[in-house]
Structure formats: structure tokens, C-alpha cells
Write a protein that holds these residues in place. Structure first.
Motif, mmCIF file in Angstrom:
data_model
loop_
_atom_site.group_PDB
_atom_site.id
_atom_site.type_symbol
_atom_site.label_atom_id
_atom_site.label_comp_id
_atom_site.label_asym_id
_atom_site.label_seq_id
_atom_site.Cartn_x
_atom_site.Cartn_y
_atom_site.Cartn_z
ATOM 1 N N GLU A 156 -4.864 3.853 -1.240
ATOM 2 C CA GLU A 156 -4.006 2.810 -1.820
ATOM 3 C C GLU A 156 -4.028 2.902 -3.348
ATOM 4 O O GLU A 156 -3.024 2.629 -4.006
ATOM 5 C CB GLU A 156 -4.482 1.433 -1.362
ATOM 6 C CG GLU A 156 -3.629 0.288 -1.882
ATOM 7 C CD GLU A 156 -2.175 0.365 -1.436
ATOM 8 O OE1 GLU A 156 -1.291 -0.095 -2.207
ATOM 9 O OE2 GLU A 156 -1.906 0.891 -0.338
ATOM 10 N N GLU B 228 -1.439 5.390 -4.399
ATOM 11 C CA GLU B 228 -0.079 4.879 -4.208
ATOM 12 C C GLU B 228 0.289 3.895 -5.316
ATOM 13 O O GLU B 228 1.414 3.909 -5.833
ATOM 14 C CB GLU B 228 0.054 4.217 -2.840
ATOM 15 C CG GLU B 228 1.468 3.755 -2.508
ATOM 16 C CD GLU B 228 2.483 4.903 -2.489
ATOM 17 O OE1 GLU B 228 3.677 4.628 -2.728
ATOM 18 O OE2 GLU B 228 2.097 6.054 -2.230
ATOM 19 N N GLN B 229 -0.653 3.055 -5.713
ATOM 20 C CA GLN B 229 -0.402 2.118 -6.807
ATOM 21 C C GLN B 229 -0.151 2.875 -8.111
ATOM 22 O O GLN B 229 0.757 2.524 -8.880
ATOM 23 C CB GLN B 229 -1.582 1.166 -6.963
ATOM 24 C CG GLN B 229 -1.718 0.158 -5.823
ATOM 25 C CD GLN B 229 -2.933 -0.737 -5.977
ATOM 26 O OE1 GLN B 229 -3.725 -0.603 -6.915
ATOM 27 N NE2 GLN B 229 -3.104 -1.662 -5.041
#
Length: 205
Positions: free
Chosen positions: A150, A153-154
Motif C-alpha cells: 500500500e 501505491e500511495q
């Protein structure tokens, strides 16, 4: 650290970026001591599992031919017979950001481009990206852990949002940040000196 930044906005699967590669290297070599050179991904095409339409495949093959004629860049057209093309460059964009965590973004970019354009491999496929990471000395499990996180992705979404705020109209793009102003620098695919002179003029101001 220099007072100015030259931002290179690219996509690993952008064929014009591949055509610009030799000229871009000359620009970097000439300016390395005058500006900080920053790489940012632009995100040419979102995630997709759909096969690329035949009309798009034909258009891109014509584009490869034109780029080769204009810049001398080499292309392996076996890609279009050996692979299942998809209009999906986000996986490759994430891969170079993942490589950034290992301080290997630029060599990862080179591995992806060479795999794609010279060895007829598909960077839309995860196994190709893992292979590229291993080629440049990143362990597959470590690479995948970051690539699929994650956190990455951020970082990717933040980078896309940042690039959208720059004076960028396509890929590749060059943007000079000098004295808190952003200047779009015209890309010249065959004349590095023209680009270097433009940047020197702005830096001298």
C-alpha cells in the motif's frame, strides 16, 4: 544539492522516451553539476487486462518505425507476434518506483526498456518486471513485497498528482525548476545541445 532541478517526466513503456534515451543521457552528463536531475513517472496508461485492439497495435508499430527513423533507436518487432500487448503501463511505473527504494530506479528503467524494445518482453506482465528486478540485483521477494504494498501505491498516486501540476503535455517531458518557477523545456530528440543551451539561458537569468 544544486539550487535548480531538472525534472524528467517519463513512462517506462513510452516509445518516445526510448527514442530520447541517448539524447537524454548527453543532457544529463552536461548538466549533472549544475542542476539536480529528478525522475518522475507520468503514468501513460492505467491498469488493464484487456488485449490491445488491433488498430492500436498497428498504430504503435508505425510509431516505432517513425521513432527509429527519426532517432536511430532500435526496436524488436517480434514483440507484436510473441506477446499479448495490453494498453497498461502502470505496472511498469510502479516497478521503477519500487526500484527507487533500492536506489536503482534508473537501471530498472533501462532494464525494462531493453526488455521491451530489444528483447520482445512485455512489461505489462508481472513476471517480466520481476525478471528485470533480478537482472539488476534486486531479490524477487523483496521487490514484490514493495511493489505490491500500500505504501508504494500511495507513492505512485502522489507522484501522478504531482506530475499533473507540472507544465507537462506528454512524455517525455523536461521541466526546469529555477528560482521557484517551473519552465517547460522543449524536447529535442536528436540535438542535445539545443536543450542544454535552452536550460543554460534560463539558469543564467
Amino acid at each position: 544539492m544544486n539550487n535548480s532541478q531538472l525534472i524528467y517526466v517519463y513512462d517506462p513503456m513510452c516509445s518516445w522516451c526510448w527514442g530520447f534515451q541517448k539524447c537524454w543521457q548527453k543532457i544529463q552528463d552536461a548538466l549533472a553539476n549544475e542542476v539536480d536531475i529528478i525522475y518522475k513517472v507520468g503514468g501513460l496508461a492505467a491498469d488493464s487486462e484487456q488485449p490491445m485492439p488491433v488498430s492500436m497495435q498497428q498504430f504503435l508499430q508505425q510509431t516505432w518505425q517513425r521513432i527509429g527513423q527519426q532517432t536511430g533507436a532500435k526496436f524488436n518487432f517480434d514483440f507484436w507476434q510473441n506477446c499479448q500487448p495490453r494498453r497498461s503501463t502502470y505496472p511498469a511505473c510502479r516497478a521503477v518506483i519500487a526500484a527507487r527504494y533500492f536506489n536503482k530506479e534508473r537501471v530498472m528503467l533501462g532494464a525494462i526498456q531493453q526488455g521491451y524494445y530489444l528483447s520482445a518482453q512485455n512489461p505489462s506482465d508481472l513476471n517480466t518486471l520481476v525478471s528485470c528486478a533480478q537482472q539488476i540485483g534486486i531479490a524477487a521477494d523483496e521487490f514484490l513485497a514493495i511493489l505490491q504494498s500500500e505504501q508504494l501505491e500511495q507513492a505512485f498516486q502522489q507522484e501522478l498528482a504531482y506530475v499533473q501540476q507540472l507544465p507537462v503535455q506528454g512524455f517525455p517531458s523536461l521541466v526546469l525548476c529555477h528560482k521557484q518557477q517551473y519552465f517547460a523545456i522543449a524536447v529535442n530528440y536528436t540535438n542535445a545541445n539545443a536543450v542544454i543551451s535552452t536550460i543554460h539561458c534560463i539558469l543564467a537569468d
